[in-house]
Scaffold this active site. Structure first.
Site, PDB file in Angstrom:
ATOM      1  N   HIS A  72       0.839  -1.206   0.000  1.00  0.00           N
ATOM      2  CA  HIS A  72       0.000   0.000   0.000  1.00  0.00           C
ATOM      3  C   HIS A  72       0.858   1.232   0.000  1.00  0.00           C
ATOM      4  O   HIS A  72       1.786   1.330   0.792  1.00  0.00           O
ATOM      5  CB  HIS A  72      -0.815   0.081   1.298  1.00  0.00           C
ATOM      6  CG  HIS A  72      -1.977  -0.803   1.302  1.00  0.00           C
ATOM      7  ND1 HIS A  72      -3.199  -0.413   0.854  1.00  0.00           N
ATOM      8  CD2 HIS A  72      -2.104  -2.076   1.679  1.00  0.00           C
ATOM      9  CE1 HIS A  72      -4.031  -1.422   0.959  1.00  0.00           C
ATOM     10  NE2 HIS A  72      -3.394  -2.433   1.453  1.00  0.00           N
ATOM     11  N   TYR A 200      -9.562   5.107   7.288  1.00  0.00           N
ATOM     12  CA  TYR A 200      -9.974   5.475   8.637  1.00  0.00           C
ATOM     13  C   TYR A 200     -11.108   6.489   8.500  1.00  0.00           C
ATOM     14  O   TYR A 200     -10.954   7.487   7.780  1.00  0.00           O
ATOM     15  CB  TYR A 200      -8.825   6.135   9.397  1.00  0.00           C
ATOM     16  CG  TYR A 200      -7.648   5.213   9.691  1.00  0.00           C
ATOM     17  CD1 TYR A 200      -7.551   4.563  10.913  1.00  0.00           C
ATOM     18  CD2 TYR A 200      -6.625   5.011   8.759  1.00  0.00           C
ATOM     19  CE1 TYR A 200      -6.475   3.723  11.205  1.00  0.00           C
ATOM     20  CE2 TYR A 200      -5.547   4.182   9.045  1.00  0.00           C
ATOM     21  CZ  TYR A 200      -5.481   3.547  10.273  1.00  0.00           C
ATOM     22  OH  TYR A 200      -4.419   2.720  10.548  1.00  0.00           O
ATOM     23  N   PRO A 292      -5.180   0.398  18.762  1.00  0.00           N
ATOM     24  CA  PRO A 292      -4.897  -0.102  17.417  1.00  0.00           C
ATOM     25  C   PRO A 292      -4.895   0.975  16.322  1.00  0.00           C
ATOM     26  O   PRO A 292      -4.391   0.713  15.224  1.00  0.00           O
ATOM     27  CB  PRO A 292      -6.021  -1.110  17.167  1.00  0.00           C
ATOM     28  CG  PRO A 292      -7.112  -0.731  18.111  1.00  0.00           C
ATOM     29  CD  PRO A 292      -6.438  -0.126  19.305  1.00  0.00           C
ATOM     30  N   LYS A 296       0.268   0.163  15.202  1.00  0.00           N
ATOM     31  CA  LYS A 296       1.671   0.178  15.631  1.00  0.00           C
ATOM     32  C   LYS A 296       2.083  -1.027  16.487  1.00  0.00           C
ATOM     33  O   LYS A 296       3.279  -1.282  16.660  1.00  0.00           O
ATOM     34  CB  LYS A 296       1.963   1.463  16.425  1.00  0.00           C
ATOM     35  CG  LYS A 296       1.955   2.712  15.573  1.00  0.00           C
ATOM     36  CD  LYS A 296       3.074   2.683  14.554  1.00  0.00           C
ATOM     37  CE  LYS A 296       3.045   3.830  13.590  1.00  0.00           C
ATOM     38  NZ  LYS A 296       3.736   3.562  12.344  1.00  0.00           N
ATOM     39  N   TYR A 384       3.525   7.180  10.117  1.00  0.00           N
ATOM     40  CA  TYR A 384       2.690   6.017   9.809  1.00  0.00           C
ATOM     41  C   TYR A 384       3.534   4.914   9.158  1.00  0.00           C
ATOM     42  O   TYR A 384       3.421   3.743   9.497  1.00  0.00           O
ATOM     43  CB  TYR A 384       1.538   6.452   8.883  1.00  0.00           C
ATOM     44  CG  TYR A 384       0.466   5.401   8.716  1.00  0.00           C
ATOM     45  CD1 TYR A 384      -0.396   5.083   9.764  1.00  0.00           C
ATOM     46  CD2 TYR A 384       0.299   4.727   7.510  1.00  0.00           C
ATOM     47  CE1 TYR A 384      -1.375   4.116   9.623  1.00  0.00           C
ATOM     48  CE2 TYR A 384      -0.684   3.765   7.354  1.00  0.00           C
ATOM     49  CZ  TYR A 384      -1.515   3.459   8.410  1.00  0.00           C
ATOM     50  OH  TYR A 384      -2.483   2.501   8.266  1.00  0.00           O
TER      51      TYR A 384
END
Ligand code: APR
Ligand code: PHB
Length: 391
Positions: A72, A200, A292, A296, A384
């Site tokens: 991704h 998200y 979550p 991580k 991220y």
């Protein structure tokens, strides 16, 4: 029994450590409380940072991941019914993420240990540590009704949040930092083609997340309150609530189907300092928990093991203790970075009971800024995709 490193816990942290030590000719025994079948059927996170992917490849664990995992270039955020915007890790950092489940990684690790006859003792009862401040610690446990003892040079506490290793450190030495959140995640796995991006979602009804494990396996979550009962959430209700929290163009593309797993997890931030005591070293969930949001947890377990394996190899093979002595400090710098990111993303993307209209405006303004600012996106992308390991 005698080994160089006794490893408590056969989750990803313990198995990866055992595997990495073996590649350097260092002997270890893994002591696990559960059956192997139990460990292998646990469904956990599934998004790997670029550094995790590189490390797994470097230690010979990349083949199935590269075949079955899904690369991704970042992740999307959707809010207030608007279309999603993209945090492009490839553009901002040159690096990609990988969707590859922890369940698959654990299978790969067991296969790798089995292939070279690695010692893994499962169904160990009453595991207890002794002499960790001496040069010859030991691990005591029950197996098949007998009491067993492993003498070793080092103990690695990789036994998760509920393990005994952390509890073996005196309360006068240990500091813990904790935050609990007033909600959980209700998650399902379904054998349906996933939404193409990880998304998200922030909505006045609460947080939602679209994720995946493979081209035919989807993972979705919705924020729920802590009193939520699984039996109140038949699949139809879950799908309706999930879709209500995403903008219409995303909701319309979500392919629904029967769930094959459904569970509720509370959200918690937790850090232990220091991550060592004498010859006991904590790694993974034994030392820290992240909510979550941001995925991580598994990545931190991997970076701990990177630092710990390096320290143990240097100490055992070369008598150099610089890395093992600084293990806790080095690991904790990365841990706190991930703690902050996961706390920030959790705060940004969820609805908190008791939020005022002002709180919600602040959240919306942060999202609006993030959606417009390349600089803000670059900062999130860098964290991220995962900060580099320290030399
Ligand atoms: N003795 C031996 N083993 C134990 C004991 C004990 N007293 N207590 C727990 N264990 C085992 C658990 O059964 C489990 O298999 O330790 C293992 C710990 O594994 P995980 O909980 O998976 O933790 P870890 O290996 O640190 O993996 C990183 O981060 O965010 C999470 O989802 C992510 O679970 C992953 C974790
Ligand atoms: C998951 O796929 O399980 C997942 C993805 C992203 C997260 C958390 C979990 O932030």
């Amino acid at each position: 029994m005698r080994t160089q490193v006794a490893i408590i816990g056969g989750g990803p942290a313990g198995l990866l450590l055992s595997h990495m030590l073996a590649r350097e000719g260092i002997d270890s025994i893994v002591v696990e409380r559960q059956t192997r079948a139990h460990v292998l059927q646990r469904i956990r996170a599934g998004i790997l940072e670029a550094g995790t992917v590189e490390l797994l490849r470097a230690v010979g664990l990349g083949r199935r991941m590269d075949r079955e995992g899904h690369s991704h270039d970042g992740t999307a955020i959707a809010w207030a019914g608007r279309d999603r915007f993209f945090i492009d890790t490839r553009k901002h950092t040159g690096k990609a993420m990988m969707a590859y489940g922890q369940t698959a990684i654990t299978e790969d690790l067991y296969a790798a240990r089995d292939a070279v006859g690695g010692a893994i003792i499962d169904e160990a009862t009453s595991v207890r540590l002794e002499g960790v401040t001496s040069n010859s610690p030991s691990v005591n446990f029950g197996k098949n009704g007998r009491t067993e003892r492993i003498d070793c040079d080092y103990v690695a506490g990789c036994d998760g949040f509920h393990g005994i290793s952390r509890q073996s450190i005196p309360a006068t030495i240990l500091r813990t930092f904790e935050k609990t959140y007033p909600f959980g995640w209700l998650g399902i796995m379904s054998e349906t083609p996933p939404f193409p991006d990880i998304v998200y979602g922030h909505h006045e009804r609460g947080f939602a997340l679209a994720s995946m494990r493979s081209p035919t396996l989807s993972r979705y979550y919705i924020q729920c309150d802590l009193a939520t009962k699984l039996e109140d959430w038949p699949d139809e209700r879950f799908w309706a609530e999930l879709k209500a929290r995403f903008p219409k163009n995303i909701a319309d593309q979500i392919v629904t189907g029967p769930s094959i797993e459904k569970s509720i997890a509370p959200l918690r931030s937790f850090v232990t300092e220091p991550m060592c005591y004498g010859r006991l070293f904590l790694a993974g969930d034994a030392a820290h928990i992240v909510p979550p949001t941001g995925a991580k947890g598994l990545n931190l377990a991997v970076s701990d093991v990177f630092y710990l394996a390096r320290g143990m190899v240097d100490a055992i093979k070369h008598g150099r203790t610089g890395y093992i002595d600084s293990y806790s400090d080095m690991a904790l710098r990365r841990v706190w970075g991930a703690e902050r990111l996961s706390w920030w993303l959790t705060t940004l993307l969820h609805r908190f009971p008791g939020d005022t209209p002002f709180d919600e405006r602040m959240r919306e303004n942060q999202l609006d800024y993030l959606a417009r600012s390349e600089v803000a996106q670059a900062s999130l992308a860098e964290q991220y995709v995962g900060l580099p390991f320290e030399d």
